[in-house]
Design an enzyme around this catalytic site. Structure first.
Site, PDB file in Angstrom:
ATOM      1  N   HIS A   1       8.388   6.284  10.560  1.00 58.24           N
ATOM      2  CA  HIS A   1       7.744   5.108  10.022  1.00 58.24           C
ATOM      3  C   HIS A   1       6.834   5.652   8.327  1.00 58.24           C
ATOM      4  O   HIS A   1       5.285   6.066   9.043  1.00 58.24           O
ATOM      5  CB  HIS A   1       6.573   4.808  10.570  1.00 58.24           C
TER       6      HIS A   1
ATOM      7  N   LEU B   1       7.072   5.908   0.919  1.00 53.04           N
ATOM      8  CA  LEU B   1       7.003   6.538  -0.239  1.00 53.04           C
ATOM      9  C   LEU B   1       6.821   6.726  -1.626  1.00 53.04           C
ATOM     10  O   LEU B   1       6.459   6.708  -2.606  1.00 53.04           O
ATOM     11  CB  LEU B   1       8.470   7.077   0.360  1.00 53.04           C
ATOM     12  N   ARG B   2       7.064   4.911  -1.581  1.00 52.27           N
ATOM     13  CA  ARG B   2       6.511   3.924  -2.432  1.00 52.27           C
ATOM     14  C   ARG B   2       7.627   4.062  -3.863  1.00 52.27           C
ATOM     15  O   ARG B   2       7.814   3.469  -4.694  1.00 52.27           O
ATOM     16  CB  ARG B   2       4.928   4.339  -3.306  1.00 52.27           C
TER      17      ARG B   2
ATOM     18  N   ASN C   1      10.346  -1.249   1.502  1.00 59.88           N
ATOM     19  CA  ASN C   1       9.781  -2.187   0.543  1.00 59.88           C
ATOM     20  C   ASN C   1       9.086  -1.423  -0.767  1.00 59.88           C
ATOM     21  O   ASN C   1       8.007  -0.881  -1.146  1.00 59.88           O
ATOM     22  CB  ASN C   1       8.558  -2.931   1.190  1.00 59.88           C
TER      23      ASN C   1
ATOM     24  N   ASP D   1       9.942  -3.786   7.552  1.00 59.83           N
ATOM     25  CA  ASP D   1       8.223  -3.601   7.875  1.00 59.83           C
ATOM     26  C   ASP D   1       7.645  -4.018   6.482  1.00 59.83           C
ATOM     27  O   ASP D   1       8.014  -3.273   4.888  1.00 59.83           O
ATOM     28  CB  ASP D   1       8.786  -1.654   7.791  1.00 59.83           C
TER      29      ASP D   1
ATOM     30  N   ASN E   1      -2.847  -3.080   8.692  1.00 60.96           N
ATOM     31  CA  ASN E   1      -1.623  -4.183   9.197  1.00 60.96           C
ATOM     32  C   ASN E   1      -0.390  -3.040  10.220  1.00 60.96           C
ATOM     33  O   ASN E   1       0.106  -2.346   9.399  1.00 60.96           O
ATOM     34  CB  ASN E   1      -0.858  -4.902   8.276  1.00 60.96           C
TER      35      ASN E   1
ATOM     36  N   ASP F   1       2.743   5.088   9.970  1.00 59.27           N
ATOM     37  CA  ASP F   1       2.758   4.186   8.702  1.00 59.27           C
ATOM     38  C   ASP F   1       1.879   4.550   7.734  1.00 59.27           C
ATOM     39  O   ASP F   1       0.981   4.077   7.132  1.00 59.27           O
ATOM     40  CB  ASP F   1       2.760   3.095   9.406  1.00 59.27           C
TER      41      ASP F   1
ATOM     42  N   PHE G   1      -4.211  -3.526   2.477  1.00 60.43           N
ATOM     43  CA  PHE G   1      -3.694  -3.170   3.846  1.00 60.43           C
ATOM     44  C   PHE G   1      -3.097  -1.768   3.669  1.00 60.43           C
ATOM     45  O   PHE G   1      -2.023  -1.519   3.037  1.00 60.43           O
ATOM     46  CB  PHE G   1      -2.992  -4.848   4.342  1.00 60.43           C
TER      47      PHE G   1
END
Length: 445
Positions: A58, A61-62, A92, A152, A278, A305, A323
């Site tokens: 999880h 890496l953006r 995401n 996620d 979160n 995360d 978050f």
């Protein structure tokens, strides 16, 4: 460039005894004493613990789309410093990883960087919008061979859509990783609901918002006989739901983050947005319940995360802050502090929850194997006796939103060996150009 060869001398393998480990190329060639050192780089590992390379199921890496926070290169450098040799990259991004094209792009970026194996996670729904299923089959059959799917950051809150997703992934042994958060119960929520949130005047995030989704989803998984993975458990009630589901024989796995094993809701009293996450930090009772559940196997793995953000998204008032926390560089130290130092874990347990089991859940056969002759040369060497205040000097990614800055933590990753070559040596990153050349050599065989 010839295949790398290392002779690791005197390392303690997990909870076992000290021995020598010889690697040849990307496999472990021998374990024992009196090994042939000809042509090998010698690593003095006396006093160090040898673990199979860590695997994070999880990670954010953006890239693509949010390179101001992190890139695949910088994120895998952070992973290497933390002892990780593989990371699963959440969907995401922008564009969202909901097509074969995007997941293959993330895969290629990881291969080019060379610091860790990057396995893309595909989105469950198109655009993470929770309306229509994404191209699950196309992503599974692509070169990325996606097996983990998650929205996620958002919950798949529609029960019919969640059922369809669980049914779909059965055909290729995939798994749905759910972000358990009932959206209507958490509107405008800022931290865990309770006495502390009431005193601080911050909108509360009730535990039942997590627990209700988990209860629904384990029943759906049982009904369709599919695999469910629950992301970042944070409450004692969630533990009880997972424990009940496993006793019933439901095919569910669960993860806990390092920060939920160590930090509690009282950190919000400083209004320091580094502690805004979160799901939120919970009560001390929840922290202890999560530790016990990880120790007894109810919770299967630790996953970071890792959620990088630029400074302007965190150095602001609590209500406006993003978050998320980074965690790749600190995860092993936090697990040592919360689980090993408390007597709940052995080092073999650490290998299980930070390498072996996450690799199995993610379908990553090239990682997560016990250190043995013929196993992949994916090795993390940690100094368990090192203890120091965690500072930004320990961070290798682009963002610095770590909740552990200024906290005294044990353990330091000294060497990370990935695909048989070192990405970290003496607690320092190997240069990017050297890693890229070695990664290319491995790809060429």
């Amino acid at each position: 460039m010839s295949a790398p060869r290392f002779l690791i001398r005197g390392a303690q393998i997990g909870s076992g005894s000290a021995t020598d480990i010889l690697t040849q190329g990307n496999v472990i060639a021998a374990i024992g004493s009196g090994l042939d050192s000809a042509g090998a780089e010698i690593i003095d590992a006396h006093g160090l613990i040898a673990l199979p390379g860590l695997v994070d199921l999880h990670t954010h890496l953006r890239e693509p789309g949010y390179e101001q926070s992190e890139t695949v290169l910088s994120g895998t450098q952070a992973a290497a410093i933390g002892g990780f040799t593989s990371v699963f990259a959440m969907a995401n991004t922008n564009p969202v990883a909901d097509t074969a094209g995007v997941v293959e792009q993330v895969l290629a970026l990881g291969e080019a960087a060379g610091y860790a194996t990057v396995r893309p996670i595909g989105a469950v729904t198109q655009g993470l919008e929770g309306m229509h299923l994404a191209e699950l089959g196309a992503m599974a059959s692509s070169r990325a061979q996606v097996r983990v799917f998650s929205d996620d950051g958002k919950c798949v809150s529609d029960p019919l859509l969640m059922r369809r997703a669980l049914e779909y992934v059965k055909s290729f042994n995939g798994v749905i990783a759910q972000h358990a958060q009932e959206p209507r119960l958490t509107e405008d929520a800022q931290m865990s609901e309770g006495e502390v949130s009431a005193r601080l005047g911050l909108a509360g995030w009730p535990a039942v918002a997590e627990e209700a989704i988990i209860a629904r989803d384990v029943l759906l998984a049982e009904h369709v006989k599919s695999r469910l993975h629950v992301c970042h458990l944070s409450t004692a009630g969630s533990v009880e739901v997972i424990r009940w589901a496993k006793a019933r024989g439901i095919n569910v796995t669960a993860e806990v983050t390092p920060h939920h094993l160590l930090l509690s809701e009282d950190r919000a009293e400083t209004y320091d947005a580094r502690f805004k996450v979160n799901p939120p930090l919970r009560r001390r009772e929840d922290v202890l319940a999560l530790r016990e559940a990880l120790a007894d196997g109810t919770i299967d793995i630790v996953a970071t995360d890792h959620a990088p953000h630029p400074s302007e998204s965190k150095e602001c008032e609590w209500g406006a802050a993003a978050f998320g926390m980074i965690g790749l560089e600190s995860a092993l130290s936090v697990v040592q502090e919360s689980m090993v130092e408390t007597g709940l874990f052995t080092w073999d347990d650490v290998a299980r929850v930070l390498s072996i089991t996450p690799a199995r859940i993610g379908g990553l056969a090239s990682h997560g194997q016990m250190l043995a002759v013929g196993a992949p040369a994916e090795i993390t060497l940690v100094d368990p006796h090192d203890r120091q205040v965690f500072t930004t000097d320990r961070l290798a990614g682009q963002s610095h939103n770590s909740p552990y800055l200024g906290i005294d933590l044990p353990g330091r990753v000294m060497w990370t060996i990935h695909q048989g070559y070192a990405t970290v040596a003496g607690a320092k990153l190997i240069a990017t150009d050297i890693i890229a050349a070695q990664a290319e050599e491995v790809r060429r065989g």
